[in-house]
Structures are given as structure tokens and as C-alpha cells.
Design an enzyme around this catalytic site. Structure first.
Site, PDB file in Angstrom:
ATOM      1  N   LYS A  47       0.753  -0.945   0.101  1.00 42.01           N
ATOM      2  CA  LYS A  47       0.142   0.120   0.020  1.00 42.01           C
ATOM      3  C   LYS A  47       0.735   1.638  -0.172  1.00 42.01           C
ATOM      4  O   LYS A  47       0.074   1.859  -0.168  1.00 42.01           O
ATOM      5  CB  LYS A  47      -1.033   0.011   1.092  1.00 42.01           C
ATOM      6  CG  LYS A  47      -1.860  -0.860   0.905  1.00 42.01           C
ATOM      7  CD  LYS A  47      -3.147  -0.370   0.960  1.00 42.01           C
ATOM      8  CE  LYS A  47      -3.961  -1.394   0.637  1.00 42.01           C
ATOM      9  NZ  LYS A  47      -4.007  -2.203  -0.169  1.00 42.01           N
ATOM     10  N   ASP A 124     -10.515  -0.283   0.316  1.00 43.43           N
ATOM     11  CA  ASP A 124     -10.418   0.908   1.415  1.00 43.43           C
ATOM     12  C   ASP A 124     -10.471   2.252   0.544  1.00 43.43           C
ATOM     13  O   ASP A 124      -9.197   3.166   0.853  1.00 43.43           O
ATOM     14  CB  ASP A 124      -8.298   1.103   2.236  1.00 43.43           C
ATOM     15  CG  ASP A 124      -8.805  -0.781   3.514  1.00 43.43           C
ATOM     16  OD1 ASP A 124     -10.469  -1.206   2.227  1.00 43.43           O
ATOM     17  OD2 ASP A 124      -7.995  -1.099   3.168  1.00 43.43           O
ATOM     18  N   TRP A 230      -8.004 -13.380  -1.043  1.00 42.87           N
ATOM     19  CA  TRP A 230      -7.116 -12.345  -0.436  1.00 42.87           C
ATOM     20  C   TRP A 230      -6.356 -12.820   1.119  1.00 42.87           C
ATOM     21  O   TRP A 230      -7.551 -12.648   1.968  1.00 42.87           O
ATOM     22  CB  TRP A 230      -7.317 -11.066  -0.391  1.00 42.87           C
ATOM     23  CG  TRP A 230      -6.742 -10.035   0.144  1.00 42.87           C
ATOM     24  CD1 TRP A 230      -6.402 -10.228   1.241  1.00 42.87           C
ATOM     25  CD2 TRP A 230      -5.760  -8.642  -0.536  1.00 42.87           C
ATOM     26  NE1 TRP A 230      -5.548  -8.773   1.475  1.00 42.87           N
ATOM     27  CE2 TRP A 230      -5.492  -8.289   0.439  1.00 42.87           C
ATOM     28  CE3 TRP A 230      -5.568  -8.257  -2.008  1.00 42.87           C
ATOM     29  CZ2 TRP A 230      -4.718  -6.812   0.047  1.00 42.87           C
ATOM     30  CZ3 TRP A 230      -4.750  -7.908  -2.289  1.00 42.87           C
ATOM     31  CH2 TRP A 230      -4.563  -6.713  -1.293  1.00 42.87           C
TER      32      TRP A 230
HETATM   33  C1  GDL Z   1      -7.264  -4.399   4.136  1.00 39.08           C
HETATM   34  C2  GDL Z   1      -6.307  -3.874   3.226  1.00 39.08           C
HETATM   35  C3  GDL Z   1      -5.276  -4.725   3.272  1.00 39.08           C
HETATM   36  C4  GDL Z   1      -4.412  -4.819   5.302  1.00 39.08           C
HETATM   37  C5  GDL Z   1      -5.556  -5.842   5.262  1.00 39.08           C
HETATM   38  C6  GDL Z   1      -5.202  -5.412   7.035  1.00 39.08           C
HETATM   39  C7  GDL Z   1      -8.124  -6.301   1.254  1.00 39.08           C
HETATM   40  C8  GDL Z   1      -7.993  -6.167   0.435  1.00 39.08           C
HETATM   41  N1  GDL Z   1      -7.012  -4.611   1.929  1.00 39.08           N
HETATM   42  O1  GDL Z   1      -8.397  -4.059   4.443  1.00 39.08           O
HETATM   43  O2  GDL Z   1      -3.862  -3.703   2.072  1.00 39.08           O
HETATM   44  O3  GDL Z   1      -3.368  -5.001   4.522  1.00 39.08           O
HETATM   45  O4  GDL Z   1      -6.824  -5.430   5.169  1.00 39.08           O
HETATM   46  O5  GDL Z   1      -5.264  -4.519   7.602  1.00 39.08           O
HETATM   47  O6  GDL Z   1      -7.684  -6.626   2.714  1.00 39.08           O
END
Ligand code: GDL
Length: 459
Positions: A47, A124, A230
Site C-alpha cells: 500500500k 479501502d 486474499w
Molecule cells: C485491508 C487491506 C490490506 C490490509 C489488510 C489488513 C484488503 C483487500 N485490503 O483491508 O491492504 O493489509 O486489510 O489490515 O485486505
């Protein structure tokens, strides 16, 4: 490896957390682990690589591009699929054709570096559309489908055979249930997104304790394709005090044939991901039965040499004792759980009734505390540095509890307040964030209530 259809079952790692991205040396070590253990996919999407989200329209400068080319070649050399993720959602204008051109320019550079697979992530981000976008597309889902399908069309001529993955704005059950993304968002993605495009999903929660077959079946019907998981089970970017060395668990083995793949977004600290990745690989290759605790013990047996100090090896039972304190988001390991329950029960009782169990608890606390001290001497310095501050904190708390129990065991001190010289008001457990945290209490049912006014709030 389990396969749900003719396509490769994607199993591997997402560098997808908030915080400092891994170094190239760390990534290459992850790739070595993956190759040795049979994980086949690496997704680059930290990110806080500015080019991933903040300045997603800007191609990499030559030095950074060369680094990325090294990573892509590192994947290719090990037979690992490389995917690059872009997250344009913070400020993309879905109705402006120049935005599609910007994405194409970015991907053209990546393709020159050897990248063939792209992910477009819309996690996000605010789920409100700009008025011009709303007028053009009518909904967030339609706007995203329009853009992502257009990228797919471009890929067909420029990167034939390359795969495209989409991450929806609501990417877990809780977000979808709350109506994030607008009414009917996921169903609209299901019908509007080209069937070739895979869709990420984190399970019922962002960090899901379990991902059940029923949950995935419902989602598959809605999306008209099985999701690509994911998995944030081992992610720790949301809490700097924790890290997770517990086994991959809460996912039945049958899940493997119901999803396009499973990619894990693990701990920020690369050296702490041995168990996370080793047990994910074991899960992917396991037969019909999956025993997370057995996989944990097997992974620790492989990892243990890294915990050797100059003059001694780490005892296997000690490694379990230590890492059970840093297990999984929803549970501590059984050793840590037992110690916690014993100390809690002891403190709940009148010290006048304490017997040998108080000394036994002290003995176990001191053993764990000494173990924390010993970890500071391990030869693998990056591993120690990755966990050092959290281990220090554990040591601190065990030390305090041990002193407390010792004080209460002493009949001469009975009734006297316990004020250790080592843990002083404001310095110890002090700081703005802990004070803020003290203002709202979280109850057992998950509801937050003010702590102030009940005589408990911090000053
Ligand atoms: C999230 C974020 C990810 C982050 C994770 C844990 C997704 C798709 N996006 O929401 O970048 O690392 O939570 O904090 O999971």
C-alpha cells in the site's frame, strides 16, 4: 496441488499491507521459501509504494523500474507467477478516458519489465462517486466494471494470455452486508465484469477467523465465479503490538477446490512469516485432512535453527511456549492460553489461600520471561529485530506479574499496595494512544462503551 478448473490454482503471497514495503533481499528470500515449499504466486502491491496508490498514474523512474525487473526475473527464475497490483481508486475519474490511458501507460512499462498479470484494487476507498462519474455510469459497480473491462480489452492485444484480477470495494461479507459500494454492488460486479477476470475476497471479515464452504458458495453464485481468496489471517499492519506465527487454520481442505486460489497477505515483518507461509504451503498440498496444530509443530521444527544463540540451540518446547504468545488474531496458542488462565485465576483469589500453584505460576512466568531475554541473543539478527520490541513488552509484563505475585505471597507485605520501582506511572503504559484507548472499552459482545464515568477512565 489442488485445482478447481483448468487454470493454475494460485497459491502464494501478497505483499499488500500498509507500512514499509519489504526490501528486495527480503522478497528474494520469500521467493526461495515459496519455491522450496510449492507456492506459485507472488503479488506485488504494498500500500505504501507510492506508485501503487498515491501516484498510480506515474511510471517508475529507471532505478525503481530496474529493481522491479529484478523481482519479476526472480519470480520467473523460480517458476513463480508475478502479479502487479495498482490501486487507482482514491482519486480515479471513471468517466475520464485519460485515466484508462494512464493505466495502460503504467501497464505498458510493467509489461516491458516482464510483468504479464495485473490486479486492479478498489479496496479501502470512499464508495461515493464523483457527480460526473455518477452521470456517466450510474453506479460504482458499473463504473469499475467499465474501467476494468477496458483494461482487459487492452491486455488482450498487448499482453495476450496475461491475467487480470479485480478487488471490489466491499471485499468481505461484513462490508457487503453493510451495503458498502451501494445496493446490489456485488451482483452488478458478477454480471458486469468480464467472466475472465478474477475477484478477490477476504472471507466473512477483513481478517476472517473461518472461511466456510457455505460462505464461498453464496459468494460464488453472486459473483458468477469462484473468488480468489486474499487472506489477511496473518496480516498485522492494523496492530503494531502483535505478530502472528500461528498455523494456517479455519479453512477446511475442501475450500481449495471451491476457490480460484489462496494468496496470503502476511506480517509486515518479513522474517516473522516463516510459519504463515510454511503452513499455507502445507495446507495447499495436504490431503483430505488438515491438522493446523500438527502443521505448526512441523513448521517450528524447520524454523528452530534460526533461533540458536551463540552457545545453545532453542529447545523445541520453549519455541512453542514463546510463539504460542504470538499465534493468531482470534486466539493465542494453547500454552499461552493456559498460562494466562492460571495467572488470571490466581489473581482472582485471596492470596491467603494461595498454595503451590502460585509458585508454579511464578516459575512458568519466569521461564517465559527468561526465554524473552534469551531471544535477544539469537544469531539471526534480522529475526530478532523483527520481533524484539514485542518480545521486550512481553518480558516487561511477565516481570511485573511475577513481582506482584511474589509481593502478595509475602505475609509481611499483605495489605500493602504494590508499587514497583520498575513500572512507574505515566512512563510505563503511558502515551497518548494508550490514553485514548482507555476512553472507550470494548465489551465481550463487541460493543464499545465509554470507560469514563465508571470510575475507570484514564485522567
Ligand atoms: C485491508 C487491506 C490490506 C490490509 C489488510 C489488513 C484488503 C483487500 N485490503 O483491508 O491492504 O493489509 O486489510 O489490515 O485486505
Amino acid at each position: 496441488m489442488a485445482a478447481c478448473n483448468h487454470r493454475l490454482f494460485w497459491a502464494g503471497v501478497i505483499e499488500g499491507f500498509y507500512g514499509a514495503p519489504w526490501s528486495m533481499a527480503e522478497r528474494l528470500e520469500i521467493l526461495d521459501w515459496m519455491k522450496a515449499w510449492g507456492l506459485n504466486t507472488y503479488l506485488y502491491g504494498p500500500k505504501d509504494d507510492l506508485h501503487h496508490r498515491t501516484v498510480w498514474r506515474e511510471p517508475y523512474a529507471p532505478d525503481d523500474a530496474a529493481e522491479l525487473a529484478r523481482l519479476i526475473a526472480g519470480c520467473r527464475g523460480r517458476g513463480i507467477e508475478f502479479l502487479y497490483a495498482m490501486g487507482p481508486g482514491l482519486d480515479v475519474r471513471y468517466s475520464d478516458p485519460r485515466e484508462l490511458e494512464a493505466l495502460e501507460t503504467r501497464f505498458a512499462q510493467l509489461a516491458e519489465l516482464g510483468c504479464r498479470n495485473l490486479c486492479l484494487l478498489f479496496d479501502d476507498i470512499p464508495d461515493v462517486l464523483d457527480p460526473a462519474d455518477l452521470a456517466r455510469w450510474g453506479s460504482l459497480a458499473a463504473a469499475q466494471c467499465g474501467l476494468v473491462n477496458a483494461v482487459r480489452d487492452w491486455m488482450e492485444t498487448h499482453v495476450p494470455g496475461g491475467r487480470l484480477v479485480f478487488c471490489p470495494t466491499p471485499y468481505c461479507g461484513r462490508m457487503a452486508a453493510a451495503g458498502h459500494g451501494g445496493e446490489g454492488y456485488l451482483a452488478a460486479i458478477g454480471t458486469g465484469l468480464h467472466p475472465d477476470i478474477d475477484v478477490f475476497w477476504t472471507g466473512p471479515e477483513i481478517v476472517s477467523r473461518e472461511i466456510t464452504l457455505g460462505h464461498v458458495a453464496e459468494l460464488t453464485a453472486l459473483l458468477r465465479r469462484p473468488p480468489l481468496i486474499w487472506d489477511n489471517l496473518h496480516a498485522n499492519d492494523y496492530d503494531g503490538r502483535r505478530f502472528y506465527c500461528g498455523p494456517y487454520s479455519g479453512r477446511p481442505p475442501e475450500l481449495r477446490s471451491k476457490v480460484r486460489g489462496i494468496l496470503t497477505n502476511p506480517n509486515n515483518e518479513q522474517p516473522l512469516n516463516f510459519v504463515a507461509l510454511r503452513t499455507l504451503a502445507a495446507y495447499v498440498h495436504a490431503g483430505d485432512a488438515w491438522e493446523p496444530r500438527a502443521a505448526y509443530h512441523a513448521a517450528l521444527a524447520e524454523w528452530r535453527p534460526r533461533f540458536a544463540t551463540r552457545d545453545r540451540e532453542m529447545d523445541p518446547a520453549d519455541l512453542v511456549r514463546l510463539l504460542d504468545c504470538y499465534y493468531l488474531p482470534h486466539e493465542e496458542g494453547p500454552e499461552a492460553e493456559r498460562l494466562f488462565a492460571d495467572i488470571r485465576d490466581l489473581l482472582a483469589r485471596d492470596p491467603a489461600t494461595w498454595g503451590a500453584e502460585a509458585s508454579d505460576a511464578r516459575h512458568r512466568m519466569c521461564h517465559l520471561r527468561d526465554l524473552c531475554v534469551r531471544v535477544a541473543g539469537i544469531k539471526d539478527r534480522p529475526l530478532f529485530h523483527a520481533m524484539g520490541r514485542r518480545i521486550w513488552e512481553l518480558r516487561e509484563e511477565l516481570d511485573l506479574l511475577d513481582r506482584y505475585v511474589a509481593w502478595r505471597q509475602d505475609p509481611a507485605k499483605r495489605g500493602e499496595p504494590f508499587r514497583p520501582d520498575s513500572h512507574l506511572l505515566q512512563v510505563y503504559r503511558g502515551g497518548f494512544v494508550p490514553r485514548l484507548q482507555g476512553l472507550l472499552e470494548i465489551r465481550g459482545d463487541g460493543a464499545f462503551v465509554p470507560a469514563v464515568g465508571k470510575g475507570k477512565g484514564p485522567s
